[in-house]
Design an enzyme around this catalytic site. Structure first.
Site, short mmCIF file in Angstrom:
data_model
loop_
_atom_site.label_atom_id
_atom_site.label_comp_id
_atom_site.label_asym_id
_atom_site.label_seq_id
_atom_site.Cartn_x
_atom_site.Cartn_y
_atom_site.Cartn_z
N GLU A 80 27.88 75.52 71.75
CA GLU A 80 26.87 74.64 71.17
C GLU A 80 25.96 74.10 72.27
OE1 GLU A 80 26.39 74.26 68.09
OE2 GLU A 80 28.24 75.07 67.25
N ARG A 90 29.28 66.59 54.50
CA ARG A 90 29.11 67.31 53.23
C ARG A 90 30.40 67.22 52.40
NH1 ARG A 90 30.46 72.31 52.60
NH2 ARG A 90 30.78 72.53 54.84
#
Ligand code: PCA
Length: 212
Positions: A80, A90
């Site tokens: 990343e 979510r």
């Protein structure tokens, strides 16, 4: 001997296994590039995961910290590039918490860059024919939360580097059509990432290697 802290996560989202947990378990105790790897398990829980991470950093005193997490649906190993200062879940974490649009550190910088040589890692993995690409987002769930918490913690620790790498599902987790990688490939990949990070304090300049 200098130490490297390698963290994995417990299973989440209804899964029974998390490849990152297996990777941290299996690389624990290995000596790589003259450094001893200490594997640790983090809960998939906002807040508690960073508390545990900081506890491990204090205990292990690592020169390098690599967080690993599962990114179901991705096909390759993805170092990343950046951690961002927001929790936006979510799904609920393993304690039932689901923060929405909440800063991780009130008043903290919007983002922290990884201090791993992410492009050198991608190049080293591809050289070994392990699929890899730079990821431009670690999401806004517990992995990004831990990545941001890590870089915030390291901001005042001179010389200690850190970052985060997402891995795909294991074959036994992947539903029809979903990509996966065997555990042995992932273990080899994180080993390559560690060796590359130890050998390269600075990243290479490379075009591409990124998913859009
Ligand atoms: N992956 C999740 C959290 C724990 C894990 O392994 C994520 O990508 O945020």
């Amino acid at each position: 001997m200098k130490t490297i802290l390698l963290t994995g996560f417990e299973p989440f989202g209804g899964e029974k296994i998390n490849p990152s947990q297996e990777i941290a378990r299996q690389l624990h105790g290995r000596v790589m590039g003259g450094h001893r790897v200490v594997g640790a398990l983090l809960p998939c829980v906002f807040g508690a995961a960073v508390t545990e991470l900081k506890k491990q950093i204090r205990a292990v005193q690592p020169v390098l910290v690599i967080g690993v997490g599962q990114a179901g649906g991705r096909a390759d190993i993805t170092p990343e590039r950046v951690a961002i200062n927001v929790d936006d879940a979510r799904i609920a974490d393993n304690a039932g918490r689901q923060p929405v649009d909440k800063p991780i550190v009130q008043g903290g910088p919007a983002a922290y860059w990884s201090t791993l040589p992410i492009k050198a890692i991608v190049a080293a993995l591809r050289q070994r024919e392990i699929p890899a690409s730079v990821s431009q987002t670690a999401g806004t769930f517990v992995c990004n939360h831990v990545f941001y918490g890590l870089m915030h913690e390291l901001r005042n620790q001179r010389g200690v580097r850190g970052g985060f790498i997402h891995v795909p599902f294991l074959p036994e987790q992947a539903k029809q059509g979903q990509p996966s990688l065997p555990l042995e490939t992932m273990i080899a990949a994180i080993g390559v990432a560690i060796a590359t990070a130890v050998a390269n304090r600075r990243d290479v300049r490379a075009i591409g290697g990124a998913t859009e």
